[in-house]
Design an enzyme around this catalytic site. Structure first.
Site, PDB file in Angstrom:
ATOM      1  N   GLN A 124     -76.105  25.817 -70.374  1.00 57.54           N
ATOM      2  CA  GLN A 124     -75.060  24.796 -70.411  1.00 57.54           C
ATOM      3  C   GLN A 124     -73.787  25.351 -71.038  1.00 57.54           C
ATOM      4  OE1 GLN A 124     -75.358  21.760 -68.923  1.00 57.54           O
ATOM      5  NE2 GLN A 124     -73.175  21.934 -69.224  1.00 57.54           N
ATOM      6  N   HIS A 176     -70.920  27.333 -69.206  1.00 51.76           N
ATOM      7  CA  HIS A 176     -70.001  26.710 -68.240  1.00 51.76           C
ATOM      8  C   HIS A 176     -68.544  26.830 -68.681  1.00 51.76           C
ATOM      9  CE1 HIS A 176     -72.234  25.040 -64.949  1.00 51.76           C
ATOM     10  NE2 HIS A 176     -73.144  24.522 -65.750  1.00 51.76           N
ATOM     11  N   GLU A 223     -75.711  13.829 -69.804  1.00 52.15           N
ATOM     12  CA  GLU A 223     -75.689  14.155 -68.372  1.00 52.15           C
ATOM     13  C   GLU A 223     -77.050  14.770 -67.980  1.00 52.15           C
ATOM     14  OE1 GLU A 223     -73.070  17.378 -67.499  1.00 52.15           O
ATOM     15  OE2 GLU A 223     -73.125  17.075 -65.336  1.00 52.15           O
ATOM     16  N   HIS A 224     -77.450  15.810 -68.721  1.00 50.44           N
ATOM     17  CA  HIS A 224     -78.759  16.436 -68.522  1.00 50.44           C
ATOM     18  C   HIS A 224     -79.581  16.233 -69.790  1.00 50.44           C
ATOM     19  CE1 HIS A 224     -75.804  18.975 -66.270  1.00 50.44           C
ATOM     20  NE2 HIS A 224     -76.673  18.829 -65.299  1.00 50.44           N
ATOM     21  N   ASP A 283     -79.919  22.214 -61.052  1.00 46.68           N
ATOM     22  CA  ASP A 283     -78.538  22.614 -60.741  1.00 46.68           C
ATOM     23  C   ASP A 283     -78.433  23.189 -59.338  1.00 46.68           C
ATOM     24  OD1 ASP A 283     -77.618  21.877 -63.213  1.00 46.68           O
ATOM     25  OD2 ASP A 283     -77.716  23.885 -64.080  1.00 46.68           O
ATOM     26  N   HIS A 290     -63.562 -25.610 -48.224  1.00 46.30           N
ATOM     27  CA  HIS A 290     -64.874 -24.960 -48.188  1.00 46.30           C
ATOM     28  C   HIS A 290     -65.949 -25.976 -47.792  1.00 46.30           C
ATOM     29  CE1 HIS A 290     -62.877 -21.697 -50.275  1.00 46.30           C
ATOM     30  NE2 HIS A 290     -63.982 -20.983 -50.287  1.00 46.30           N
TER      31      HIS A 290
END
Lengths: 429, 429
Positions: free
Chosen positions: A255, A258, A322-323, A356, A415
């Site tokens: 991670q 990145h 996220e993960h 991934d 209506h």
């Protein structure tokens, strides 16, 4: 990587705080780019490509010769790997197809729901150091399954005006016919407004830097949808004594590599585990080509010792990673109590990198705490669900008076009248 | 209502153009309201309520006594109608539940997907002339089915500090415990940031005026999700010689009575049908209490004669109506070729008002052409779909090399290493 032992709950939100993104100032830079593309189309795209990518292009669209060349440039090994990943992603996303819903809520009152593909979608694939051909698979495979008819791919050219062959190879493999050498905010603008060569789309997908992110947010103001709000990628690992420190360290580093803004959170049941993982991290860092990114990302990251499992799960739900990797003895016991996460990886042999690339799940996931209210990209992201109803005269005889009563109470007489007129005809009044 | 006969395709987008909304200028008014609530909480809410709703409230939360009073004030007829509508909405939204997805994409590579309710949701119910208790049902029923644990409802008080009893009755019926007398941008701000009395939520739902719409858009910048972008309500009716002009006219008017900015489009297979419908509209208008709204809305609306069915369907797809009524001989033949619409009503006995209130479908739908890329509110709107994966050592032996190859090609060595370390352990290297 700072370690905190058994922090009290009131301190969690500060410990887990993500860096704030200031998109407002970037919006000021991106807006004129959007407006230029809106008013001047391709000629603006060429100018910005020269300015930002350092290359002057006469033809923005990738040609069939470039595609053929790319196909010959990609190794057979990589082709085989991409083909397996594609098959797995197809299998998992096919399984997400919705049934046609048909319910008779009352006799003669028939309600339906059907998924219909979004007709025109735009995929943005970043350039830069890593050629993200995996993202082409993650976006185009579900788009094709959904039945989207027009797929447009934009990706920035390098300084020689080329796109990485693996990106072109993957794009043609999944059947994308319109590939354009345009990046950054100008690419998002092109897909938002359409230009002479780039078609306008209804929804824009894909990762990107802060300019792309700001442009996607602006695109929404012009009536285009986007996949989800973006933030730096992140992982949380929950480790107990059954975890393998070397594996946990490798996951944290995958991670962290990145970028410097990547977020890494380690939650462990003891301080011993944290120390073992840290030693492994230091060791593995030495051999990594992207060690510089990883080291900076780690310096902003945190290890939290929580000896109580309930507390650990509470904290993981408050973070909404996220993960989320569960390197614990009974991973499903924990997974079933997780309510906020993008994608969950269970056990010692399920590294994040499997998801991934190639296991089948999607890697476009909600970051920045958005897992609390957004799903990752899935087949759903590429469809709209249209509802239908068909009522028989008998059905309206039963349902009609209910509608009349409610419409009258909301003081919406027209209506009510739309029902009354029909009931009168049915009853021959 | 202007009539255009067989317009050429190139003129359609202009004929169907919706009024543009300028939210930028309103954003300037709404932003300070948001910021005040963020910094001063309840005291800011009380000030804005006094300023905008003309009432000074000490207690923002609706009390149990007020609820009891509301229960006794609502007619039994209306209670019975609401109960039937609730049941139908429950039945249709229950049927939208996703199966737990479980796919073994390769031997030992197990991928899963599960829907999990968004924990905290905020429902905004407008005040004003029509007490929209039906919207309470449309939002709270799916939220409850999804498993959202905290439901917060905000609605503006009237000048006496009260909320319409039908709204309170419906809210307690569906099990909402936290109801607050706050409206406008300040209500959206309260649910975005949380105050001393109003809880912060993850996603905000519900219709509102332009201030509420602008506030919801701003809320997204602060990390909250919203149901969908909003625009004026609209209907398109496609009528052939099988249509009943009086019914079509009633349907157009039931849309037009919403407000002066309502959009109404009539597509007919002949000019005769248009003339008959117009005559009926003129006739029915006379008796409507909200005729003033309806007349103004109709003056901005259009009737288009298209004698060719294929062209008519193309035009309806280009418009992408929120509500689409198919008053034609073979409505399913047309419905199956519609790709852009929020909700479709088939045949002569299916008025839009059935879906607005009680048939079971949701009435919170994409307007303004957003049907091209957004779905209406459904069970999906209240869940996130979390993916999971669990890989066995055998599974990683097969999948691992694929991941290694792809990670190396993307130049992400730490991603590769997370697999390599595990493969080495599995193979006793």
């Amino acid at each position: 990587m700072k370690t905190v032992v058994n922090p009290v709950k009131s301190t969690w939100s500060e410990l887990l705080a993500r860096p704030t993104m200031d998109l407002e100032s970037i919006e000021g830079l991106v807006r004129p780019v959007m407006e230029s593309v809106q008013s001047r189309g391709d000629s603006a795209l060429r100018e910005f490509t020269e300015k930002f990518d350092g290359v002057s292009l006469s033809d923005l669209q990738v040609t069939t010769e470039e595609i053929s060349q790319a196909i010959s440039q990609v190794d057979d090994d990589l082709k085989a790997a991409i083909s397996i990943a594609k098959k797995n992603i197809e299998t998992f996303h096919q399984a997400q197809k919705d049934d046609f819903v048909k319910v008779e809520t009352m006799p003669g009152v028939n309600c339906f729901r059907k998924s219909v593909g979004i007709d025109k979608v735009g995929l943005y694939i970043p350039g830069g150091t890593a050629p993200l051909f995996s993202t082409v698979l993650m976006l185009a495979v579900p788009a094709k399954i959904a039945g989207s008819r027009e797929l447009v791919l934009c990706t920035p050219p390098d300084k020689s005006g080329n796109v990485h062959p693996a990106i072109l190879y993957t794009a043609q493999l999944v059947g994308i016919e319109k590939i354009f050498k345009v990046g950054g905010a100008q690419a998002v603008a092109a897909m938002t407004f359409g230009t002479e060569t780039i078609p306008q789309v209804y929804k824009i997908f894909g990762p990107g830097n802060q300019y792309v992110t700001a442009a996607k947010q602006l695109a929404m103001k012009y009536g285009v949808a986007i996949d989800m709000p973006a933030g730096p990628s992140e992982v949380a690992v929950y480790a107990d004594e059954s975890a393998v420190p070397a594996f946990v360290a490798a996951d944290l580093l995958s991670q962290a590599e990145h970028g410097v803004d990547s977020q890494v959170v380690l939650v462990a049941s003891s301080e011993e585990i944290v120390n073992e993982v840290k030693a492994e991290v230091a060791d593995q860092l030495k051999t990594l080509p992207r060690a510089e990114f990883a080291e900076k990302a780690l310096s902003n990251s945190i290890a939290i010792v929580l000896s109580d499992e309930d507390q650990a799960i509470d904290l993981l739900n408050e973070y909404g990673a996220e993960h989320l990797i569960l390197s614990v003895k009974k991973p499903w016991g924990v997974a079933n109590r997780i309510v906020n996460a993008g994608s969950v990886f269970l056990g010692n042999y399920t590294p994040e990198s499997a998801g991934d690339y190639a296991s089948g799940t999607n890697h476009t996931l909600p970051t920045n705490g958005y897992a609390k209210m957004y799903s990752g990209v899935s087949l759903d992201s590429f469809v709209k669900k249209i509802t239908y109803q068909e009522i028989t005269p008998q059905g309206l005889s039963v349902l009609g008076p209910v509608v009349e009563t409610m419409a009258a109470a909301e003081e919406l007489e027209a209506h009510k009248n739309a029902v009354t007129l029909r009931l009168n005809e049915i009853n021959n009044v």
